[in-house]
Design an enzyme around this catalytic site. Sequence first.
Site, PDB file in Angstrom:
ATOM      1  N   HIS A   1      -1.507  36.782  45.706  1.00 37.55           N
ATOM      2  CA  HIS A   1      -0.966  36.618  47.052  1.00 37.55           C
ATOM      3  C   HIS A   1       0.011  37.735  47.401  1.00 37.55           C
ATOM      4  O   HIS A   1       0.121  38.152  48.543  1.00 37.55           O
ATOM      5  CB  HIS A   1      -0.287  35.250  47.177  1.00 37.55           C
ATOM      6  CG  HIS A   1      -1.273  34.162  47.437  1.00 37.55           C
ATOM      7  ND1 HIS A   1      -1.165  32.906  46.891  1.00 37.55           N
ATOM      8  CD2 HIS A   1      -2.396  34.158  48.175  1.00 37.55           C
ATOM      9  CE1 HIS A   1      -2.195  32.185  47.290  1.00 37.55           C
ATOM     10  NE2 HIS A   1      -2.951  32.915  48.066  1.00 37.55           N
TER      11      HIS A   1
ATOM     12  N   ARG B   1     -24.114  51.034  46.545  1.00 40.42           N
ATOM     13  CA  ARG B   1     -24.195  51.103  45.077  1.00 40.42           C
ATOM     14  C   ARG B   1     -24.936  49.853  44.587  1.00 40.42           C
ATOM     15  O   ARG B   1     -24.296  48.827  44.308  1.00 40.42           O
ATOM     16  CB  ARG B   1     -22.792  51.137  44.475  1.00 40.42           C
ATOM     17  CG  ARG B   1     -22.019  52.452  44.662  1.00 40.42           C
ATOM     18  CD  ARG B   1     -20.648  52.337  43.993  1.00 40.42           C
ATOM     19  NE  ARG B   1     -19.981  53.606  43.804  1.00 40.42           N
ATOM     20  CZ  ARG B   1     -18.968  54.059  44.550  1.00 40.42           C
ATOM     21  NH1 ARG B   1     -18.512  53.337  45.561  1.00 40.42           N
ATOM     22  NH2 ARG B   1     -18.396  55.219  44.276  1.00 40.42           N
TER      23      ARG B   1
ATOM     24  N   ARG C   1     -28.645  53.640  47.100  1.00 37.76           N
ATOM     25  CA  ARG C   1     -28.749  54.435  45.872  1.00 37.76           C
ATOM     26  C   ARG C   1     -29.438  53.592  44.801  1.00 37.76           C
ATOM     27  O   ARG C   1     -29.099  52.412  44.634  1.00 37.76           O
ATOM     28  CB  ARG C   1     -27.353  54.836  45.386  1.00 37.76           C
ATOM     29  CG  ARG C   1     -27.404  55.678  44.120  1.00 37.76           C
ATOM     30  CD  ARG C   1     -26.061  56.201  43.735  1.00 37.76           C
ATOM     31  NE  ARG C   1     -25.207  55.162  43.161  1.00 37.76           N
ATOM     32  CZ  ARG C   1     -23.955  55.386  42.746  1.00 37.76           C
ATOM     33  NH1 ARG C   1     -23.423  56.584  42.882  1.00 37.76           N
ATOM     34  NH2 ARG C   1     -23.242  54.412  42.224  1.00 37.76           N
TER      35      ARG C   1
ATOM     36  N   GLU D   1     -24.000  65.414  41.663  1.00 36.38           N
ATOM     37  CA  GLU D   1     -22.834  65.049  40.860  1.00 36.38           C
ATOM     38  C   GLU D   1     -22.888  65.682  39.475  1.00 36.38           C
ATOM     39  O   GLU D   1     -21.939  65.622  38.721  1.00 36.38           O
ATOM     40  CB  GLU D   1     -22.636  63.527  40.797  1.00 36.38           C
ATOM     41  CG  GLU D   1     -23.875  62.718  40.548  1.00 36.38           C
ATOM     42  CD  GLU D   1     -23.657  61.218  40.686  1.00 36.38           C
ATOM     43  OE1 GLU D   1     -22.532  60.776  40.975  1.00 36.38           O
ATOM     44  OE2 GLU D   1     -24.630  60.483  40.489  1.00 36.38           O
TER      45      GLU D   1
ATOM     46  N   ASN E   1     -16.730  62.111  42.526  1.00 38.52           N
ATOM     47  CA  ASN E   1     -16.082  61.495  41.356  1.00 38.52           C
ATOM     48  C   ASN E   1     -16.700  62.050  40.067  1.00 38.52           C
ATOM     49  O   ASN E   1     -16.006  62.505  39.161  1.00 38.52           O
ATOM     50  CB  ASN E   1     -16.256  59.974  41.366  1.00 38.52           C
ATOM     51  CG  ASN E   1     -15.813  59.355  42.668  1.00 38.52           C
ATOM     52  OD1 ASN E   1     -14.994  59.921  43.369  1.00 38.52           O
ATOM     53  ND2 ASN E   1     -16.356  58.202  43.009  1.00 38.52           N
ATOM     54  N   ASP E   2     -18.024  62.005  40.016  1.00 40.42           N
ATOM     55  CA  ASP E   2     -18.677  62.513  38.808  1.00 40.42           C
ATOM     56  C   ASP E   2     -18.728  64.031  38.796  1.00 40.42           C
ATOM     57  O   ASP E   2     -18.579  64.645  37.738  1.00 40.42           O
ATOM     58  CB  ASP E   2     -20.084  61.919  38.689  1.00 40.42           C
ATOM     59  CG  ASP E   2     -20.029  60.534  38.066  1.00 40.42           C
ATOM     60  OD1 ASP E   2     -19.318  60.372  37.067  1.00 40.42           O
ATOM     61  OD2 ASP E   2     -20.664  59.610  38.599  1.00 40.42           O
TER      62      ASP E   2
ATOM     63  N   ARG F   1     -13.321  60.594  33.926  1.00 31.41           N
ATOM     64  CA  ARG F   1     -12.736  60.041  35.151  1.00 31.41           C
ATOM     65  C   ARG F   1     -11.980  58.743  34.891  1.00 31.41           C
ATOM     66  O   ARG F   1     -11.211  58.277  35.724  1.00 31.41           O
ATOM     67  CB  ARG F   1     -13.817  59.826  36.227  1.00 31.41           C
ATOM     68  CG  ARG F   1     -14.870  58.831  35.841  1.00 31.41           C
ATOM     69  CD  ARG F   1     -16.059  58.837  36.790  1.00 31.41           C
ATOM     70  NE  ARG F   1     -15.955  57.852  37.851  1.00 31.41           N
ATOM     71  CZ  ARG F   1     -16.928  57.577  38.708  1.00 31.41           C
ATOM     72  NH1 ARG F   1     -18.078  58.227  38.653  1.00 31.41           N
ATOM     73  NH2 ARG F   1     -16.773  56.659  39.638  1.00 31.41           N
TER      74      ARG F   1
ATOM     75  N   CYS G   1     -19.821  61.208  49.270  1.00 29.36           N
ATOM     76  CA  CYS G   1     -19.597  59.757  49.169  1.00 29.36           C
ATOM     77  C   CYS G   1     -18.665  59.401  48.025  1.00 29.36           C
ATOM     78  O   CYS G   1     -18.476  58.237  47.717  1.00 29.36           O
ATOM     79  CB  CYS G   1     -20.922  59.017  49.030  1.00 29.36           C
ATOM     80  SG  CYS G   1     -21.819  59.460  47.535  1.00 29.36           S
TER      81      CYS G   1
END
Length: 577
Positions: free
Chosen positions: A205, A307, A343, A434, A457-458, A468, A509
């Site tokens: 919360h 994803r 994907r 990637e 990211n990759d 990562r 992305c």
Amino acid sequence: MSQESQTGQVIRGTGVVAGLAYGAARWVGRTEQPDGTDSSDGPAVGAAPGTPPSEEQLERDRERFTAAAATVAGRLDQRASQSTGVSAEVLSANAVLVRDRGWAKAVVKELKKGLAVEAATVAATETFVAMFAKVGGRQAERITDLRDICARVVAELRGLPEPGIPEFDEPGVLLADDLAPADTAGLDPEKVLGIVTEHGGPTSHTAIIARQLGIPCVVAASGLTGARDGALVLVDGGAGTVTVDPHEGPASAAAAADKKLRTKAAGWSGPAVLADGHPVRLLANVQDAGSAEAAAAGPAGGIGLFRTELAFLDRPTEPTPDEQAELYARVLGAFPDARVVTRTLDAGSDKPLAFAGMTREDNPALGVRGIRVDLLDRGLVDRQLDALAEAGRRVGGAQSAPWVMAPMIATVDEARDFSHRCRERGLTPGIMVEVPSVAVTVDRFLPYVDFLSIGTNDLTQYVMAADRMSSDLAALTDPWQPAVLRLIRAVAEAASSAPDGRTVPVGVCGEAAADPNLACVLLGLGVSSLSAATAALPFVGAALAEVTLEECRGLAAAALDCDTAREARDAVLARRA
Ligand code: PEP
Ligand code: MG
């Protein structure tokens, strides 16, 4: 708390409310269980059971508990009536919890063992705490609520002021072991610039209320005690980091710019357009039908990354083709007239799928993941493609040839094969960029695909040879790294004039697209769409509204002209301030 904090030390947790906050750390009282000190009229609160009480004593104690609980519940109700939204809901829910008959009964049970009323209240609460902890998950995150109402009732029984957070004289960043939701609800966002707790979870919360109040918040920040009271800290609620004693100039400039942006984001509702009227394809990253529908209710112009593996993480067996088609149709149907990019399974590494047949590997990020699942069972991706094609037929219209991309493509052979499997099903094929091999030879891939999507990211992980998942390597896994920016530029340039004369759309992305400043740079580098979590879109959209395409190009040039990620970020920030 007594520990000296190191300059520039980065403490990592879970970011639950995006935004930057920079200010002096203010530790507030730890949410302790009522301790074992004596109460005036009975054994210590934590005392062992004594002689069972007489009927009269039991009745007196029961009445004392009931009266104290009623007072606390009344106060919570009153505060709820003065609050709005989630704060009001949480305060009311806690008032209901204080009046819970099960709790009162548990207290009486403890009183009968001979405990004093305060000790009985604590013992009864701990019974529920143990139960909630056993259930785990969201239920466990309610433990803070239970202990908070217990502390309030015990304070009332002792005639002490209700526990709470002292008012801040000066604006600062609140640090705590944990925070009671009822305390969070009363915070003044003008004074409390950020919240960091060592414990707590993203669905607690406290996190929910912090989100409503718009206060950048990081929870589960282990090692927070390393930040001393009074130290200057920079909280990044998006990245989930707390930097102790950062470089002062850039930190305060970043926090000030971010505050300005948060105000603007609150008033931004799309569509995404640059200051010169240039429209931007700003899309959402989703993981199931619910998040796709939530994205459609907001400013997203479509979906840039669905994803699929995340929809199936808890599945012991492969979902049937029909189940898959139904799910994909719901996701496509969330945006019947816009772009939706699905994907194929990116199983493996940090996203193990029980049914994908992967075995343990020493180095899973470099192992069988993404499209490499073909090595184990080509049927997995084939069945996904069949289901997606069926979903396209069901939804029809703009979704009759769904866009689909493969993750972790590394070779032209893989791209050619994937593309062929898509086209024979009437799907629109693309690949993720990637793996560095794709970025550096992208012109060889272009003839086979209809679009590219850069997974920063990759890409960053593999370009910088830095895991990562490693918090120690956060400075390396930073998409502002010059090597990453140059690769993005190379990919966008090549795609703008493919060998066969086409312009192939290039999206981003990865998390880079969620960084409002980097989003401007990405557009300047030639990227044609950006896809990020729905919650990040107002921030990105509001930032884009302030720059022209020409300015984006200038920002990209400034970033590319730097030697380090930090310099690139600072250079862009300085130009945007
Ligand atoms: C990426 O690598 O940037 C990406 C979007 O894929 P994921 O984060 O799911 O690996
Ligand atoms: Mg990836």
